[in-house]
Design a protein around this motif. Structure first.
Motif, short mmCIF file in Angstrom:
data_model
loop_
_atom_site.label_atom_id
_atom_site.label_comp_id
_atom_site.label_asym_id
_atom_site.label_seq_id
_atom_site.Cartn_x
_atom_site.Cartn_y
_atom_site.Cartn_z
N THR A 1 -33.05 -17.30 -4.65
CA THR A 1 -33.57 -17.01 -3.32
C THR A 1 -34.79 -16.10 -3.47
O THR A 1 -34.86 -15.33 -4.44
CB THR A 1 -32.52 -16.32 -2.44
N ALA B 1 -29.91 -12.40 -1.74
CA ALA B 1 -29.23 -12.69 -3.00
C ALA B 1 -27.94 -11.88 -3.13
O ALA B 1 -26.89 -12.40 -3.52
CB ALA B 1 -30.15 -12.39 -4.18
N ASP C 1 -25.40 -13.32 -0.69
CA ASP C 1 -24.90 -14.61 -1.15
C ASP C 1 -23.98 -14.47 -2.35
O ASP C 1 -23.01 -15.22 -2.50
CB ASP C 1 -26.07 -15.54 -1.49
N ARG C 2 -24.27 -13.52 -3.22
CA ARG C 2 -23.37 -13.29 -4.36
C ARG C 2 -21.99 -12.86 -3.90
O ARG C 2 -20.97 -13.21 -4.50
CB ARG C 2 -23.99 -12.26 -5.32
N ILE D 1 -28.75 -16.10 -7.48
CA ILE D 1 -27.49 -15.96 -6.74
C ILE D 1 -26.32 -16.28 -7.67
O ILE D 1 -25.33 -15.57 -7.72
CB ILE D 1 -27.46 -16.91 -5.53
#
Length: 266
Positions: free
Chosen positions: A186, A192, A195-196, A222
């Motif tokens: 990203t 990021a 999302d992780r 990610i």
């Protein structure tokens, strides 16, 4: 055909399809392999395309460039709808899913509004609105808080705190780019991180991503390719990408676009 005309033809082909193969250009333009490779070198030096093994791809954006939602939603619409339709088949009644922000995951949301007893976790304002417009008494939607990005994602410490401790059956992860070296990426550092956290919460990771995402690299990773259980893409995905993804992920699915069908409510 003059060199300038030939290079313009190559550039138009790259821009329309996202990538070209040297062998195809040799056949179509009726010139030698060496001539095509020299043309690609000239165009690459001018920053108009990127050379890859066996061909070239469209010049990618900067690693921190983040287009807005409206701009991204207008790209590869048939491919995104085909991918979303295929991804929707993985959603079962009575399960908990997470949808990260993105135009492909937003398209997917339209295809699962009728799934009964669904719990949806999302950090996307747009995706939450899809479910809001198609209410069901047996559905739960959790929208994280956070700082809004240009792509209408909610990210940052508030979003991370909201996701931490949650457990979902499947995460459908929207990505800016994917490559064998950088994995799924990203252009937004805070996104990021968020999302992780979503990846950590999921039993299964599904990445719906059209072929233009291959070779694009955002500033922050990610997840690695090997962390994905399923990647869903379209027929435009280059053969070398298919081989790489198939080797590193659990499964690669190619979804055929259906030009005459439209997402309900769009």
């Amino acid at each position: 055909m003059l060199a300038q005309q030939r290079q313009q033809a190559i550039l138009e082909r790259v821009r329309s399809s996202g990538g070209v193969r040297v062998a195809d250009l040799v056949r179509e333009l009726g010139v030698s392999d060496m001539t095509i490779r020299r043309d690609l070198e000239v165009l690459a030096e001018r920053g108009l395309l990127e050379k890859v093994h066996g061909g070239a791809t469209a010049a990618g954006p900067g690693s921190t460039e983040e287009p807005g939602f409206a701009a991204k939603s207008a790209r590869q619409q048939p491919e995104k709808e085909a991918i979303a339709r295929q991804a929707a088949r993985l959603v079962r009644p009575g399960t908990a899913i997470a949808l990260s922000a993105g135009t492909t995951t937003w398209t997917l949301a339209h295809f699962v509004t009728d799934v009964p007893e669904l719990t949806v976790i999302t950090n996307s304002i747009r995706i939450a609105d899809v479910f809001h417009r198609s209410p069901r008494a047996d559905r739960t939607v959790v929208l994280t808080g956070g700082v809004r990005t240009p792509s209408d994602a909610l990210v940052g410490p508030v979003a991370v705190a909201a996701i931490r401790g949650l457990h979902v059956d499947t995460l459908f992860l929207g990505v800016h780019g994917m490559s064998s070296r950088a994995g799924f990426t990203t252009p937004n550092l805070l996104e990021a991180e968020t999302d992780r956290e979503l990846v950590a919460s999921a039993h299964r990771l599904v990445v719906p991503a059209d072929h233009t995402k291959w070779g694009t690299v955002g500033i922050s990773t990610i997840a690695r390719l090997s962390e994905a259980h399923v990647v869903i893409s379209d027929p435009g995905l280059p053969q070398e990408a298919r081989e790489e993804i198939s080797a590193q992920t659990g499964e690669l699915v190619i979804a055929e676009p259906e030009q005459d069908r439209q997402v309900a409510g769009r």
